[in-house]
Design an enzyme around this catalytic site. Structure first.
Site, PDB file in Angstrom:
ATOM      1  N   VAL A 279      -0.689  -8.718   4.810  1.00 44.43           N
ATOM      2  CA  VAL A 279      -1.514  -6.741   4.269  1.00 44.43           C
ATOM      3  C   VAL A 279      -0.010  -5.700   4.624  1.00 44.43           C
ATOM      4  CG1 VAL A 279      -3.302  -5.280   6.074  1.00 44.43           C
ATOM      5  CG2 VAL A 279      -3.795  -7.199   5.191  1.00 44.43           C
ATOM      6  N   ILE A 282       2.771  -6.246   2.045  1.00 42.32           N
ATOM      7  CA  ILE A 282       2.929  -5.998   0.419  1.00 42.32           C
ATOM      8  C   ILE A 282       2.846  -4.176   1.504  1.00 42.32           C
ATOM      9  CG2 ILE A 282       0.846  -5.199  -0.389  1.00 42.32           C
ATOM     10  CD1 ILE A 282      -0.187  -8.211  -1.020  1.00 42.32           C
ATOM     11  N   ASP A 326      17.975  29.001 -24.918  1.00 41.62           N
ATOM     12  CA  ASP A 326      18.192  30.768 -25.921  1.00 41.62           C
ATOM     13  C   ASP A 326      18.506  31.030 -24.327  1.00 41.62           C
ATOM     14  OD1 ASP A 326      16.545  29.701 -27.834  1.00 41.62           O
ATOM     15  OD2 ASP A 326      14.386  30.245 -26.505  1.00 41.62           O
ATOM     16  N   ASP A 628      10.627  29.470 -26.616  1.00 43.25           N
ATOM     17  CA  ASP A 628       8.884  30.688 -26.632  1.00 43.25           C
ATOM     18  C   ASP A 628       8.145  30.841 -27.732  1.00 43.25           C
ATOM     19  OD1 ASP A 628      10.776  31.911 -28.536  1.00 43.25           O
ATOM     20  OD2 ASP A 628      11.635  33.187 -26.613  1.00 43.25           O
ATOM     21  N   ASP A 632       8.808  26.777 -32.190  1.00 41.23           N
ATOM     22  CA  ASP A 632       9.510  26.850 -31.726  1.00 41.23           C
ATOM     23  C   ASP A 632       8.561  25.146 -30.594  1.00 41.23           C
ATOM     24  OD1 ASP A 632      11.932  27.423 -30.950  1.00 41.23           O
ATOM     25  OD2 ASP A 632      11.060  29.542 -30.158  1.00 41.23           O
ATOM     26  N   ASN A 694       9.376  -4.502   5.426  1.00 39.14           N
ATOM     27  CA  ASN A 694       8.754  -5.386   4.989  1.00 39.14           C
ATOM     28  C   ASN A 694       9.278  -6.990   5.315  1.00 39.14           C
ATOM     29  OD1 ASN A 694       7.218  -3.052   5.260  1.00 39.14           O
ATOM     30  ND2 ASN A 694       5.515  -3.902   3.705  1.00 39.14           N
ATOM     31  N   GLU A 697      10.040  -8.536   8.098  1.00 41.23           N
ATOM     32  CA  GLU A 697       8.806  -9.269   9.245  1.00 41.23           C
ATOM     33  C   GLU A 697       8.176 -10.264   8.694  1.00 41.23           C
ATOM     34  OE1 GLU A 697       5.668  -6.007   8.384  1.00 41.23           O
ATOM     35  OE2 GLU A 697       6.541  -4.331   8.921  1.00 41.23           O
ATOM     36  N   THR A 733       4.960   2.044  10.667  1.00 40.63           N
ATOM     37  CA  THR A 733       6.524   2.349  10.494  1.00 40.63           C
ATOM     38  C   THR A 733       5.858   2.320   9.078  1.00 40.63           C
ATOM     39  OG1 THR A 733       6.910   0.243   9.916  1.00 40.63           O
ATOM     40  CG2 THR A 733       7.355   0.975  11.862  1.00 40.63           C
ATOM     41  N   ASP A 734       4.613   1.921   8.212  1.00 41.78           N
ATOM     42  CA  ASP A 734       4.792   2.322   6.367  1.00 41.78           C
ATOM     43  C   ASP A 734       3.882   3.346   6.888  1.00 41.78           C
ATOM     44  OD1 ASP A 734       5.647  -0.012   6.507  1.00 41.78           O
ATOM     45  OD2 ASP A 734       3.844  -1.123   5.005  1.00 41.78           O
TER      46      ASP A 734
END
Length: 893
Positions: A279, A282, A326, A628, A632, A694, A697, A733-734
């Site tokens: 968990v 990822i 243009d 415009d 176009d 991550n 960890e 932190t995420d």
């Protein structure tokens, strides 16, 4: 309103039935009807549900397994662990809900910015209002390029043609009339009706709205025109990347769990740790952070007058190598003022600027009264009558095309009122201007019969003239006179004047449309100045520094185009000019060979733009193209980024575009490119941050199992972090730091880099090495702290390892602010939101360490010695110091 066979009734009768008039509804009546009939909008599919959004946070396979593990833990007596993990899972879900909810709201806000508008008559005045506010009885104005905003009955048609293929399948535009149709007819044959969603391809007109929203013909098939939103290429790449990353991490977590069990750890504890690690590792918050970063970035761009209609354009903006722009209104101010008139071989100066009709006429330093010169008066009269612009009631501006407005203001300066002229010479019909014809004509009733008035490009008008007005006499046009006129046109063009020629013809009887533009009498030319925008010169320099080439694509002649290009620093030695005629004479291969050196394309039509695009693309360029008009649209669709004008752009051009400029300003394109580069940079930054953190960890747990720290009490393998610690780190932190990183301001020098290649991946070799280095430093530092503190007690060692890993990640977010520049070079405190996120995360970590209820829940002990924090800060800051040294070494290479 219900169908009352509107097409079978006279327009005047319909106005009575709808209780409206040719001047339109009053504002108060329109508000009353809006309450009665509701907004003019098709009902969309049911919007997102907050409950469903919240429940979706618990649908993740890993979260479901974690909840099952929590239940098992509770059943076997691990109540505190189960409760804490469950609370963190719920907090994660709540945070994920708010992230996705904010993303959804941000995307809805962006959709509102691109909602269509309509021109409507209210109390006799022309107003531009949101199309959703239209009501039955409103009188709408229809012009070439407009999308019809509701079902309406035509009340005025001037060569009006509408493409109804979206509704009827009829491929040829239908000519519209105001006449009632006596017999019952299918929708495709109701030539006095305009239908919601169809497109005006030619001419102009007025119509009274008879049905809005779901009451329209298009409303009846609304379900068929609703489409699902597609993911951007970046979102799709990240989805695939995330899936592959998830499989790898799950495999690692499975190995961690199995090895832990083999080495004597409690099976349930290792199972929960493995799932918690998955968990945490990822980056499940990545899609939400990506969407928020994109949406908030686009809102910032909208605040800077660039509205991005399609999310993939954000990715492409950073890759742009050529901007085809243009001239009129984009590189220039679009505030035309007639400065010179060429008439009867003489040049007359016109004083006054802007759209206020104040000024005079000077010939040979002497004031001249045009009303005392019949020929000059006729020239100005022609320009005022062959004209769809109008002077505002306060006489301080114009409504309509700027060029036509300038001609109208010049006539008003001479005392020729357009309103009076129209009363004296009633309008009969119009042959509208188009970029292919480069001219426009109108037919009017006069006291002696009829008169045709024409204006257009001098070379086009001259080809249709057989006579010339000279010294107030109509004479045969000679080759010598034609040559003199063309030379005068060139002289005016060299001074950056846009030149239009005027001609006329008288008829005793009403002529056929094919006769109007034959055997004309040349009257003269008016030269207008549209000065460059002050900021464009600086933007040109910015583009050059950013490796972006700028190309002018204009309908003006090459002399005028070159004069403006030189003023803004766009035209350099060795650059070439190619006209539309020259373009038609060369092959596509020859164009591809020379396209790199062509800076200006003059007198080109929209079809030429497609050839220019194809040639540039063959040379490997990523092209942003402005446009415009209706014609176009193919070029805008074909361009990598189609950019429509918000002020003068037609609905068709806007619909075909990826981005709309609210101010029609070239500098806004450059600003959008800078913002696009910044948004993409920020996406890369938070992805790099999430994955590198991550990885740290995962390595900590994996290497700890290999090393095999032994528990003094049980003798089993001891891990430096508990499952609850991993989940808490993930929450801290995420979340806020990653989101704040997505709001990082543009790096200094972002527009001094070359454009990014579209084939360049999100994570290149340098970024992958960064992730490995950061992950390794986090792993070594955390395990060293854990091992060194273990003799002082398991809980103390775990608390120190837990805290040092949190601090590692908070220092790492500072690393990710720039891939190659020091924090101090980019401005340490430029992103205050990021510092706030770091502070919040740090305070929450302190709470886990020092508040007794949380200490028990997280198995932490208070860190009471200064030496503890010296170790934590000293070790965790090494990730910041190491990356700063790496960046410095990169600069010294």
């Amino acid at each position: 309103m219900e169908n009352r066979d509107w097409y079978r009734k006279d327009a005047s009768k319909i106005l009575n039935e709808l209780k409206t008039s040719e001047k339109g509804l009053s504002d108060s009546e329109a508000r009353r009807r809006l309450l009665k009939f509701g907004p003019n909008a098709l009902k969309e599919k049911r919007g997102f549900s907050k409950i469903k959004l919240l429940l979706s946070q618990f649908r993740s396979f890993l979260v479901i397994i974690l909840i099952i593990a929590v239940i098992i833990s509770a059943l076997i007596g691990h109540i505190i662990d189960a409760t804490v993990i469950l609370i963190i899972v719920i907090l994660n879900a709540i945070f994920g809900f708010f992230q996705e909810y904010k993303a959804e709201k941000a995307m809805q806000a962006l959709k509102k910015l691109t909602s269509p508008v309509a021109k409507v008559l209210r109390q006799g005045s022309i107003k531009e209002i949101p199309a959703k506010d239209l009501v039955p009885g409103d009188i709408i104005l229809l012009n070439e390029g407009d999308k019809v905003p509701a079902d309406a009955r035509i009340t005025e048609s001037i060569s009006l043609k509408i493409d109804e293929s979206s509704l009827t399948g009829e491929s040829v535009p239908i000519s519209k009339s105001i006449d009632a149709i006596g017999k019952e007819s299918p929708i495709s044959e109701r030539r006095n009706m305009a239908w919601l969603g169809t497109v005006v391809t030619y001419g102009r007109g007025k119509a009274v709205i008879i049905s809005t929203g779901m009451g329209t013909e298009m409303g009846k098939i609304a379900k068929e025109i609703q489409v699902e939103e597609e993911a951007t290429p970046l979102q799709e790449r990240l989805r695939v990347f995330g899936k592959r990353l998830g499989i790898i991490i799950l495999a690692i977590c499975a190995i961690v769990t199995i090895v832990g069990i083999i080495r004597g750890n409690e099976p349930l504890g290792m199972f929960i740790t493995g799932i918690a690690l998955a968990v945490a590792a990822i980056p499940e918050g990545l899609p939400a952070v990506l969407t928020i970063t994109l949406a908030l970035g686009l809102q910032r761009m909208a605040g800077k007058r660039a509205i991005v209609r399609r999310l993939p354009a954000v990715e492409t903006l950073g890759c742009t190598t050529v901007i085809c722009a243009d001239k009129t209104g984009t590189l220039t101010k679009n505030e035309m003022t007639v400065e010179r008139i060429y008439y009867s071989g003489k040049t007359i100066e016109v004083t006054g600027t802007g759209y206020t009709p104040e000024g005079g006429f000077i010939l040979d330093k002497t004031k001249k009264n045009p009303l005392k010169d019949p020929g000059l008066s006729l020239l100005l009269k022609t320009a005022a009558l062959c004209n769809n612009a109008s002077l505002r009631k306060d006489r301080k501006g114009i409504i309509g095309d700027p060029t036509e407005g300038a001609l109208l203001v010049a006539a008003e300066k001479a005392g020729l009122s357009q309103e009076k002229l129209k009363r004296e010479t009633p309008f009969v019909l119009e042959i509208p201007f188009s970029s292919e014809r480069k001219m426009m004509s109108t037919l009017h009733k006069t006291g002696n019969g009829y008169a045709a008035f024409a204006k257009g490009a001098p070379e086009v008008i001259l080809k249709l003239c057989t006579h010339i007005m000279e010294d107030n006499r109509k004479r045969k046009l000679t080759a010598r006179q034609t040559e003199a006129i063309l030379k005068a046109n060139s002289r005016m063009g060299e001074n950056a004047l846009r030149v239009l020629a005027m001609a006329y013809r008288e008829f005793r009887n009403k002529p056929g449309e094919s006769e109007i533009e034959k055997d004309l009498t040349f009257l003269g030319m008016e030269g207008m100045i549209d000065p460059p925008r002050e900021e464009v010169k600086g933007s040109m320099k910015t583009c050059q520094g950013a490796g972006i080439n700028t190309v002018m694509v204009t309908g003006d002649n090459e002399v005028t185009a070159a004069a403006i290009a030189k003023q803004i620093g766009m035209f350099r030695e060795g650059d070439k000019i190619l006209t539309g005629l020259e373009l038609e004479k060369i092959s596509q291969k020859e164009l591809e060979k020379n396209v790199e050196n062509i800076r200006i394309y003059a007198r080109v039509s929209p079809i030429h733009k497609v050839r220019i695009l194809d040639a540039l693309r063959k040379r490997g360029h990523i092209i942003a193209m402005t446009g415009d008009g209706v014609n176009d649209a193919p070029a805008l669709k074909r361009a990598d980024i189609g950019i429509a004008m918000g002020i003068k752009g037609t609905d068709v051009a806007k619909e075909a575009s990826d981005m709309i400029l609210k101010d029609d300003d070239f500098s806004t394109i450059v600003t959008a490119v800078e913002e696009g580069r910044s948004i993409y940079d920020n996406i890369r930054k938070f992805i790099q941050y999430l994955l590198s953190s991550n990885l740290g960890e995962v390595l900590v747990i994996f290497i700890a199992l290999i090393i095999g720290f032994t528990s003094p009490s049980t003798g089993g393998i001891l891990l430096p972090l508990l499952a609850v610690h991993l989940l808490w780190i993930n929450l801290l932190t995420d979340g806020f730091p990653a989101l704040a990183l997505g709001m990082e301001p543009p790096e200094p020098g972002i527009m001094k880099r070359s454009p990014r290649s579209p084939r360049e991946g999100i994570l290149n070799r340098e970024r992958m090495l960064f992730m490995l280095l950061v992950g390794a430093i986090m792993c070594i530092g955390t395990l060293w702290v854990f091992a060194s503190q273990l003799p002082l007690g398991v809980e103390k060692a775990m608390t120190m390892a837990f805290t040092v890993l949190v601090m590692f990640q908070l220092f790492n977010v500072l690393n990710c602010r720039s891939p190659d520049k020091s924090l101090f070079r980019i401005g340490a405190f430029r992103n205050r939101k990021l510092w706030a996120a770091i502070l919040v995360s740090f305070i929450l970590q302190l709470a886990v360490i020092y508040l007794p209820p949380l200490q028990e829940a997280f198995n932490t002990v208070p860190l009471l010695e200064a030496a503890d924090w010296a170790i934590i800060i000293g070790v965790s800051s090494t990730v910041f110091i190491a990356i700063e040294i790496k960046k410095l070494m990169g600069r010294l290479k």
